[in-house]
Design an enzyme around this catalytic site. Structure first.
Site, PDB file in Angstrom:
ATOM      1  N   ASP A  24      11.741 -52.901 -12.837  1.00 30.54           N
ATOM      2  CA  ASP A  24      12.240 -52.502 -14.165  1.00 30.54           C
ATOM      3  C   ASP A  24      11.279 -51.607 -14.923  1.00 30.54           C
ATOM      4  O   ASP A  24      11.390 -51.468 -16.131  1.00 30.54           O
ATOM      5  CB  ASP A  24      12.623 -53.744 -14.997  1.00 30.54           C
ATOM      6  CG  ASP A  24      11.438 -54.391 -15.694  1.00 30.54           C
ATOM      7  OD1 ASP A  24      10.320 -54.290 -15.159  1.00 30.54           O
ATOM      8  OD2 ASP A  24      11.649 -54.975 -16.766  1.00 30.54           O
ATOM      9  N   GLU A  25      10.344 -50.995 -14.202  1.00 31.45           N
ATOM     10  CA  GLU A  25       9.398 -50.119 -14.895  1.00 31.45           C
ATOM     11  C   GLU A  25       9.298 -48.758 -14.214  1.00 31.45           C
ATOM     12  O   GLU A  25       9.391 -48.658 -12.984  1.00 31.45           O
ATOM     13  CB  GLU A  25       8.010 -50.768 -14.936  1.00 31.45           C
ATOM     14  CG  GLU A  25       8.013 -52.037 -15.767  1.00 31.45           C
ATOM     15  CD  GLU A  25       6.701 -52.796 -15.720  1.00 31.45           C
ATOM     16  OE1 GLU A  25       5.650 -52.137 -15.775  1.00 31.45           O
ATOM     17  OE2 GLU A  25       6.748 -54.034 -15.634  1.00 31.45           O
TER      18      GLU A  25
END
Ligand code: DCP
Ligand code: MG
Ligand code: MG
Length: 592
Positions: A130-131
Site C-alpha cells: 500500500d505504499e
C-alpha cells in the site's frame, strides 16, 4: 592492530567528508521532490469498496487470530492494527470481522494504485502493498516555470519562515494524485512530501487518515530527533544496534563512528549514521514487474507430511493461477519452511530451490495448470525432504512457495523446431542491469547453442546476403525491434534528468541495448532457413556480431558493398581471418 586503528582514522575522515559532501550536495534545499503515498487502512478500505455496508461499522480484517488492520471507525473505539482478535473484541464488541487471508483483491487494487501513479510519472517505486514513492523532481522543475505556487497544500511539518517553491508545488502535485486515487479507485491515502525517500516516508503519517504533510529541510533535525526508537527508521538494523546499547535515534547520532565501523564495517556504518541524521540519497527505483511470485501460510503447528502436502498443494493452486495470469514462465521453484524451536520461537526460514523443467514451466503458463501443480508438488516434496527429516518428529510454523527467475515467453514459433523458444527475454532484458553482454546468462547460452545446432543442421552454405553498409543503410525493422526494449517502466525513464551528483540506477536510463554499436542498422537478407522473427529476438549485440561477421565472411557478395573504401576489404579480410581463429560463436555461421 596499529594499522587497523590507522584505517579507522582514514575511514572516519572519509566518512566525515562523505557526509559533508552529501549535505553540501543539497545546495538548494528542495534538490529533489519525493512523494510517499500510504493508503489508509488498506485491506479494510478494499473490503469497504467490495461491500459498502461495511463503511460505517467498526471493521477489522482478520488473518488467523490477528486483526491485521481495521478501519478508522474501529480505531476510534480503541482497536489497533495487529491486535489479537480477542483483545479487539474486548475493546469493541460490535467489531465486524472479515477474513483477509486471500490477498487477491488487495493485490489487484495495490497494482491499480501503482499503475495510476505510473500513468502520471515513470519514477514510481512500490513499497509493500500500500505504499509508493514517486520522484517528481523533473515534473516540478518543468511546472515551476509556468505554474508557480505561493502556498502549501495540506500540512507542513513544524513551522518555518522560509518558503520552498519546489516542495510547495510538490505538495500540490501530491494533493492532485491523492485526489485521482480517491476519484478513480475510491481509496483515501496519506502522502509525505520531502527531499528524500526516507524523509517523505517518515513524514507521511504525521496526520492520518486522508491527509498529507510536507517536510522542509530546516525541520529534518527535528523530525529525526522526535522519532525515539531506531525501529522507526526504515532500513535500520535495530537489533544489531540494540546489541551495542543503541536504542534511540539520537543514541546512534552520537555514537562514535569508529566504533560503529568496527562493528558493522565501513559502508554499512556510514549508511546507518547517515540515516540517523536524515541523509538519504537513495534513488526512486522504478519497480516494474515483480521479480518473483510467492505465496505462504503460517500456522501454530504442522507436524505431519500429509498436512504439509495438502498445504503446499493449496498454496501452489493459487500461485500457479497467478503465474498463469502474469504470463511469464518461472525458471526456478523455491520452497521455504519455518521450523519451531522452543528457544527461538520465530527462528528464521530455511529454503531450498531447484530449476523448473521446461515442460512443467510451460504447463504453468498454459491451460494445463492442474498438471503443473501436480508436478510441482512432487518437486516441492523433494525439496521438503532436504530440509525436514520426516522420519523424526517435526514442528513447522510456516510454508512458502515461490516462483522466481520469471521469463517472458517468446512469441509462437513460425515453424516447428524453430529456435524461438530458446530466446528467453533475459537475453534482452527489460532490466538493463542484467546485461546481455554477460554471456554467462543461461538463456543466452541456450540460444547460442540452439543456433549452432540449427545452422549446422540446415547447412547454411553460400549464404546470399547483402550488407550495403553498416552505417549508411536504411534501418532494418528487425534490428531496430531487437534493440528496442518492450514498453515498460524502464523504457519511459529516459526522461530522468541527468544528475551526476546523485546515484542513478541502471534501470533509469538504459534500454536493453547491450552497450554495443547501437547504430548497427544493416539491411540484409537473412539466409533462407533463418526465420527473421527468430533472428530479431537475438540480443542486439549478438545480431550485431553476426551481421558484422556475415558481412566479412560471406563468400561471394551478390550485391556490392556500398560506401566501402577501396583497399579496405583486403585489410578487413586479414582481420577477419585473425578473428576467425578465435573461439568465436560466429564460426558456426561460416559457410561449411
Ligand atoms: N498488513 C498485514 N500484516 C502486517 C502489516 C500490514 O497484513 N503485519 C497489511 C494490512 C494493511 C496493509 O498491509 O491494510 C497496509 O499496512 P499499513 O501498515 O499501511 O496499514 P493500513 O494501511 O491498514 O493502515 P494505515 O491507515 O495506518 O496506513
Ligand atoms: Mg497504509
Ligand atoms: Mg503502509
Amino acid at each position: 592492530m596499529e594499522s587497523s586503528e590507522d584505517e579507522m582514522e582514514v575511514d572516519d575522515t572519509e566518512w566525515k567528508q562523505h557526509l559533508t559532501d552529501s549535505l553540501s550536495k543539497r545546495p538548494t534545499p528542495a534538490h529533489r521532490v519525493i512523494l510517499h503515498f500510504d493508503l489508509d487502512c488498506f485491506y479494510a478500505q478494499v473490503e469497504m469498496i467490495r461491500n459498502p455496508a461495511l463503511r460505517d461499522v467498526p471493521l477489522g480484517i482478520q488473518q488467523k487470530y490477528i486483526v491485521v488492520t481495521c478501519n478508522y471507525v474501529a480505531r476510534q473505539q480503541g482497536v489497533t492494527k495487529l491486535m489479537s482478535v480477542t483483545d479487539a473484541k474486548q475493546k469493541c464488541p460490535q467489531l465486524v470481522l472479515v477474513k483477509g487471508e486471500d490477498l487477491t483483491h488487495y493485490r489487484v487494487m495495490s497494482y491499480q494504485v501503482t499503475d495510476l501513479l505510473l500513468s502520471f510519472c515513470p519514477l514510481v517505486e512500490r513499497l509493500g502493498f500500500d505504499e509508493n514513492f514517486v520522484d517528481i523532481t523533473e515534473i516540478i522543475q518543468k511546472r515551476l516555470t509556468c505554474t508557480p505556487v505561493s502556498s502549501f497544500k495540506g500540512y507542513v511539518y513544524s513551522t518555518s519562515t522560509s518558503f520552498h517553491p519546489e516542495l510547495a508545488l510538490g505538495s500540490h502535485v501530491a494533493a492532485e494524485l491523492r485526489e485521482a486515487i480517491r476519484d478513480r479507485l475510491g481509496l483515501t491515502s496519506c502522502a509525505g512530501v520531502a527531499t528524500s525517500k526516507l524523509l517523505a516516508k517518515l513524514v507521511s503519517g504525521t496526520f492520518k487518515p486522508n491527509q498529507q504533510t510536507t517536510l522542509l529541510p530546516e525541520n529534518v533535525d527535528h523530525i529525526m530527533g522526535s522519532l525515539g526508537g531506531l525501529r522507526k527508521i526504515p532500513g535500520m538494523y535495530s537489533k544489531r544496534l540494540q546489541a551495542l546499547g543503541l536504542v534511540s535515534v539520537s543514541d546512534l547520532q552520537l555514537f562514535p563512528l569508529t566504533a560503529l565501523i568496527r562493528e558493522l564495517g565501513s559502508p554499512c556504518a556510514a549508511h546507518l549514521k547517515n540515516l540517523s541524521l536524515g541523509v538519504d540519497d537513495s534513488p526512486v527505483n522504478p519497480t516494474g514487474a515483480p521479480q518473483s511470485l510467492s505465496d505462504e501460510d503460517s500456522f501454530k503447528k504442522m507436524s505431519c507430511v500429509k498436512e504439509v502436502m495438502d498445504k503446499i498443494q493449496q498454496l501452489l493452486g493459487s500461485l500457479v493461477e497467478r503465474m498463469r495470469k502474469d504470463g511469464r514462465q518461472p525458471q526456478t521453484f523455491r520452497l521455504s519452511v519455518r521450523k519451531y524451536s522452543a528457544s527461538n520461537k520465530w527462528c528464521s526460514r530455511e529454503s531450498r530451490q531447484c530449476p523448473i523443467p521446461n515442460h512443467v514451466g510451460h504447463k504453468i503458463t498454459s491451460a494445463s495448470s492442474d498438471d503443473a501443480s501436480a508436478q510441482l508438488l512432487s518437486l516441492a516434496m523433494k525439496l521438503f525432504s532436504k530440509m525436514v527429516d520426516t522420519a523424526a518428529p517435526f514442528h513447522l510454523t510456516l510454508i512458502n512457495v515461490c516462483f522466481s527467475n520469471l521469463q517472458s515467453r517468446a512469441p509462437a514459433a513460425s515453424t516447428r523446431g524453430s529456435i524461438t523458444s530458446f530466446f528467453a527475454p533475459s537475453a534482452c532484458p527489460q532490466n538493463p542491469s542484467q546485461s546481455p553482454v554477460a554471456h554467462s546468462n543461461v538463456s543466452y547460452c541456450l540460444a547460442v547453442a540452439a543456433l549452432r545446432k540449427i545452422i549446422h543442421r540446415e547447412h547454411l552454405k553460400n549464404m546470399k546476403m547483402t550488407f550495403p553498409s553498416l552505417n549508411n543503410a536504411a534501418k532494418s525493422p528487425i534490428v531496430r525491434d531487437a534493440a528496442s526494449p518492450k514498453a515498460g517502466p524502464t523504457q519511459s525513464t529516459s526522461s530522468v534528468p541527468a544528475d551526476a551528483s546523485r546515484p542513478v540506477t541502471a534501470s533509469r536510463s538504459s534500454t536493453c541495448s547491450d552497450g554495443g554499436d547501437a547504430d548497427i542498422t544493416a539491411t540484409y537478407r537473412l539466409p533462407p532457413n533463418v526465420d527473421p522473427q527468430v533472428f530479431s529476438q537475438l540480443p542486439a549485440n549478438l545480431q550485431t556480431e553476426l551481421i558484422r561477421e556475415w558481412e566479412q565472411r560471406r563468400p561471394i557478395p551478390k550485391i556490392p558493398i556500398l560506401s566501402r573504401k577501396p583497399g579496405r576489404e583486403a585489410k578487413d579480410k586479414k582481420g577477419t581471418r585473425r578473428r576467425s581463429q578465435a573461439n568465436s560463436l560466429l564460426d558456426y555461421f561460416k559457410p561449411a
